[in-house]
Design a protein around this motif. Structure first.
Motif, PDB file in Angstrom:
ATOM      1  N   LYS A  13       0.838  -1.192   0.000  1.00  0.00           N
ATOM      2  CA  LYS A  13       0.000   0.000   0.000  1.00  0.00           C
ATOM      3  C   LYS A  13       0.874   1.243   0.000  1.00  0.00           C
ATOM      4  N   THR A  14       0.280   2.316  -0.478  1.00  0.00           N
ATOM      5  CA  THR A  14       0.953   3.599  -0.507  1.00  0.00           C
ATOM      6  C   THR A  14      -0.004   4.649   0.018  1.00  0.00           C
ATOM      7  N   VAL A  15       0.515   5.790   0.340  1.00  0.00           N
ATOM      8  CA  VAL A  15      -0.313   6.886   0.828  1.00  0.00           C
ATOM      9  C   VAL A  15       0.119   8.168   0.131  1.00  0.00           C
ATOM     10  N   LEU A  72      -3.126   5.743  -9.460  1.00  0.00           N
ATOM     11  CA  LEU A  72      -3.527   6.253  -8.143  1.00  0.00           C
ATOM     12  C   LEU A  72      -3.771   7.758  -8.208  1.00  0.00           C
ATOM     13  N   ASN A 107      -9.320   2.631  -0.345  1.00  0.00           N
ATOM     14  CA  ASN A 107      -8.065   1.872  -0.317  1.00  0.00           C
ATOM     15  C   ASN A 107      -6.819   2.674   0.025  1.00  0.00           C
ATOM     16  N   TYR A 108      -6.823   3.981  -0.252  1.00  0.00           N
ATOM     17  CA  TYR A 108      -5.564   4.724  -0.150  1.00  0.00           C
ATOM     18  C   TYR A 108      -5.633   6.019   0.641  1.00  0.00           C
ATOM     19  N   PRO A 148      -2.982  -0.351  -7.678  1.00  0.00           N
ATOM     20  CA  PRO A 148      -3.857   0.833  -7.698  1.00  0.00           C
ATOM     21  C   PRO A 148      -4.760   0.889  -8.930  1.00  0.00           C
ATOM     22  N   THR A 158       1.625   4.550  -9.245  1.00  0.00           N
ATOM     23  CA  THR A 158       1.228   5.889  -8.798  1.00  0.00           C
ATOM     24  C   THR A 158       0.454   6.659  -9.857  1.00  0.00           C
ATOM     25  N   TYR A 218     -10.358   5.154  -4.346  1.00  0.00           N
ATOM     26  CA  TYR A 218      -9.173   5.823  -3.801  1.00  0.00           C
ATOM     27  C   TYR A 218      -9.351   6.008  -2.291  1.00  0.00           C
TER      28      TYR A 218
END
Length: 173
Positions: A1-3, A100, A163-164, A117, A97, A160
Protein backbone atom coordinates in the motif's frame (compact mmCIF):
# COMPACT_ATOMS: atom_id res chain seq x y z
CA UNK A 1 0.00 0.00 0.00
CA UNK A 2 0.95 3.60 -0.51
CA UNK A 3 -0.31 6.89 0.83
CA UNK A 4 -0.56 10.34 -0.71
CA UNK A 5 -0.23 13.46 1.41
CA UNK A 6 -2.68 15.76 -0.38
CA UNK A 7 -2.61 18.85 1.86
CA UNK A 8 -0.85 21.05 -0.70
CA UNK A 9 -2.79 19.94 -3.79
CA UNK A 10 -4.76 22.79 -5.33
CA UNK A 11 -6.14 21.42 -8.61
CA UNK A 12 -6.04 23.53 -11.75
CA UNK A 13 -9.49 22.15 -12.68
CA UNK A 14 -12.05 20.98 -10.15
CA UNK A 15 -15.19 20.59 -12.29
CA UNK A 16 -14.92 17.31 -14.23
CA UNK A 17 -17.05 18.83 -17.01
CA UNK A 18 -14.30 21.39 -17.66
CA UNK A 19 -11.64 18.76 -18.27
CA UNK A 20 -10.21 17.85 -21.66
CA UNK A 21 -7.35 15.95 -23.21
CA UNK A 22 -5.75 12.57 -22.60
CA UNK A 23 -2.72 11.98 -20.39
CA UNK A 24 -0.67 8.91 -21.19
CA UNK A 25 1.50 7.58 -18.42
CA UNK A 26 4.89 7.45 -20.02
CA UNK A 27 6.92 7.74 -23.14
CA UNK A 28 7.49 5.40 -26.08
CA UNK A 29 10.02 3.03 -24.54
CA UNK A 30 8.61 -0.46 -23.95
CA UNK A 31 9.14 -0.25 -20.19
CA UNK A 32 6.46 2.49 -19.99
CA UNK A 33 4.18 1.02 -22.66
CA UNK A 34 3.89 4.45 -24.21
CA UNK A 35 3.22 3.34 -27.75
CA UNK A 36 0.27 1.14 -26.74
CA UNK A 37 -1.04 3.94 -24.51
CA UNK A 38 -0.66 6.39 -27.40
CA UNK A 39 -2.62 4.12 -29.78
CA UNK A 40 -5.50 3.89 -27.30
CA UNK A 41 -5.34 7.61 -26.46
CA UNK A 42 -5.99 8.41 -30.12
CA UNK A 43 -9.44 6.84 -29.76
CA UNK A 44 -10.62 9.80 -27.68
CA UNK A 45 -10.05 12.36 -30.45
CA UNK A 46 -8.56 14.78 -27.92
CA UNK A 47 -5.12 16.30 -27.54
CA UNK A 48 -2.63 13.80 -26.11
CA UNK A 49 -0.16 14.70 -23.37
CA UNK A 50 2.66 12.86 -21.64
CA UNK A 51 4.95 13.69 -18.74
CA UNK A 52 8.58 14.22 -19.65
CA UNK A 53 10.56 11.13 -18.80
CA UNK A 54 14.28 10.44 -18.95
CA UNK A 55 14.08 7.62 -21.49
CA UNK A 56 12.50 9.20 -24.57
CA UNK A 57 13.11 7.51 -27.88
CA UNK A 58 14.74 9.40 -30.71
CA UNK A 59 12.27 11.70 -32.52
CA UNK A 60 9.52 11.13 -29.97
CA UNK A 61 8.96 14.87 -29.78
CA UNK A 62 7.93 14.85 -33.44
CA UNK A 63 4.78 12.88 -32.57
CA UNK A 64 1.45 14.61 -31.93
CA UNK A 65 2.00 14.45 -28.18
CA UNK A 66 2.48 17.47 -25.96
CA UNK A 67 5.22 16.64 -23.47
CA UNK A 68 4.81 18.41 -20.17
CA UNK A 69 8.00 19.77 -18.64
CA UNK A 70 9.56 18.10 -15.62
CA UNK A 71 7.77 19.24 -12.47
CA UNK A 72 7.61 18.38 -8.81
CA UNK A 73 4.82 16.13 -7.57
CA UNK A 74 2.52 18.90 -6.29
CA UNK A 75 2.72 20.72 -9.64
CA UNK A 76 2.18 17.41 -11.46
CA UNK A 77 -0.95 16.69 -9.43
CA UNK A 78 -2.37 20.18 -9.88
CA UNK A 79 -1.71 19.95 -13.62
CA UNK A 80 -3.07 16.39 -13.92
CA UNK A 81 -6.43 17.60 -12.62
CA UNK A 82 -7.23 19.22 -15.98
CA UNK A 83 -7.31 15.99 -18.00
CA UNK A 84 -10.48 14.12 -18.89
CA UNK A 85 -8.97 10.71 -19.69
CA UNK A 86 -5.85 8.72 -18.90
CA UNK A 87 -4.18 5.66 -20.40
CA UNK A 88 -1.24 3.81 -18.91
CA UNK A 89 -0.63 0.41 -20.47
CA UNK A 90 2.73 0.01 -18.78
CA UNK A 91 3.70 -3.69 -18.97
CA UNK A 92 6.06 -3.39 -16.02
CA UNK A 93 4.30 -4.00 -12.73
CA UNK A 94 5.62 -1.12 -10.68
CA UNK A 95 4.30 1.25 -8.02
CA UNK A 96 1.12 2.26 -9.83
CA UNK A 97 1.23 5.89 -8.80
CA UNK A 98 -0.06 7.10 -12.17
CA UNK A 99 -3.41 5.32 -11.83
CA UNK A 100 -3.53 6.25 -8.14
CA UNK A 101 -3.03 9.94 -8.98
CA UNK A 102 -5.78 9.72 -11.60
CA UNK A 103 -8.14 8.03 -9.14
CA UNK A 104 -7.67 10.86 -6.64
CA UNK A 105 -9.22 13.24 -9.19
CA UNK A 106 -11.68 10.73 -10.65
CA UNK A 107 -9.93 10.68 -14.02
CA UNK A 108 -10.86 7.38 -15.68
CA UNK A 109 -7.64 5.52 -16.43
CA UNK A 110 -7.32 2.52 -18.73
CA UNK A 111 -4.39 0.46 -17.50
CA UNK A 112 -2.66 -2.76 -16.57
CA UNK A 113 -4.84 -4.98 -14.35
CA UNK A 114 -1.75 -6.40 -12.62
CA UNK A 115 -0.92 -3.05 -10.99
CA UNK A 116 -2.69 -2.83 -7.62
CA UNK A 117 -3.86 0.83 -7.70
CA UNK A 118 -5.14 0.34 -11.25
CA UNK A 119 -7.10 -2.80 -10.41
CA UNK A 120 -8.40 -1.46 -7.08
CA UNK A 121 -9.30 2.07 -8.20
CA UNK A 122 -10.28 1.52 -11.85
CA UNK A 123 -11.71 -2.02 -11.92
CA UNK A 124 -13.88 -1.42 -14.99
CA UNK A 125 -10.93 -0.03 -16.94
CA UNK A 126 -8.28 -2.61 -16.05
CA UNK A 127 -7.10 -4.83 -18.88
CA UNK A 128 -4.40 -7.34 -19.62
CA UNK A 129 -1.51 -5.24 -20.86
CA UNK A 130 -1.51 -7.01 -24.24
CA UNK A 131 -5.29 -6.62 -24.71
CA UNK A 132 -5.28 -3.61 -27.01
CA UNK A 133 -8.65 -4.58 -28.51
CA UNK A 134 -10.42 -4.44 -25.15
CA UNK A 135 -8.60 -1.23 -24.18
CA UNK A 136 -9.79 0.31 -27.45
CA UNK A 137 -13.41 -0.74 -26.72
CA UNK A 138 -13.19 0.81 -23.25
CA UNK A 139 -11.84 4.07 -24.69
CA UNK A 140 -14.71 4.23 -27.18
CA UNK A 141 -17.23 3.53 -24.42
CA UNK A 142 -15.74 6.21 -22.13
CA UNK A 143 -15.96 8.70 -24.98
CA UNK A 144 -19.52 7.92 -26.08
CA UNK A 145 -21.31 6.74 -22.94
CA UNK A 146 -21.60 9.58 -20.40
CA UNK A 147 -23.08 7.29 -17.77
CA UNK A 148 -20.13 4.90 -18.08
CA UNK A 149 -17.69 7.82 -17.85
CA UNK A 150 -19.44 9.13 -14.72
CA UNK A 151 -19.52 5.63 -13.21
CA UNK A 152 -15.79 5.12 -13.82
CA UNK A 153 -14.95 8.60 -12.48
CA UNK A 154 -17.01 8.17 -9.31
CA UNK A 155 -15.79 4.60 -8.77
CA UNK A 156 -12.17 5.74 -9.00
CA UNK A 157 -12.69 8.48 -6.40
CA UNK A 158 -14.57 6.17 -4.03
CA UNK A 159 -12.02 3.37 -4.39
CA UNK A 160 -9.17 5.82 -3.80
CA UNK A 161 -10.75 6.80 -0.48
CA UNK A 162 -11.55 3.20 0.43
CA UNK A 163 -8.06 1.87 -0.32
CA UNK A 164 -5.56 4.72 -0.15
CA UNK A 165 -6.89 7.67 1.84
CA UNK A 166 -4.53 8.74 4.61
CA UNK A 167 -7.14 7.89 7.25
CA UNK A 168 -6.61 4.20 6.42
CA UNK A 169 -2.98 4.54 7.45
CA UNK A 170 -3.38 6.73 10.50
CA UNK A 171 -5.24 3.88 12.22
CA UNK A 172 -2.11 1.73 11.98
CA UNK A 173 0.28 4.29 13.41
Amino acid sequence: KTVMITDEIKPDVIDVNERSGVMIGGNMVRWYGGFDSYIIAQEFGEEIYAPSMGRKIEREEEMDITHLPYMNWINWMNNLSRFKYAVHLMPTVAAGTFSLNCAYFGIPCIGNEKIDPQRLCHPDLSVDVEDIANARKLAKKLKTDKDFYTHCSNTAKLNYVENYHISKFKEKF
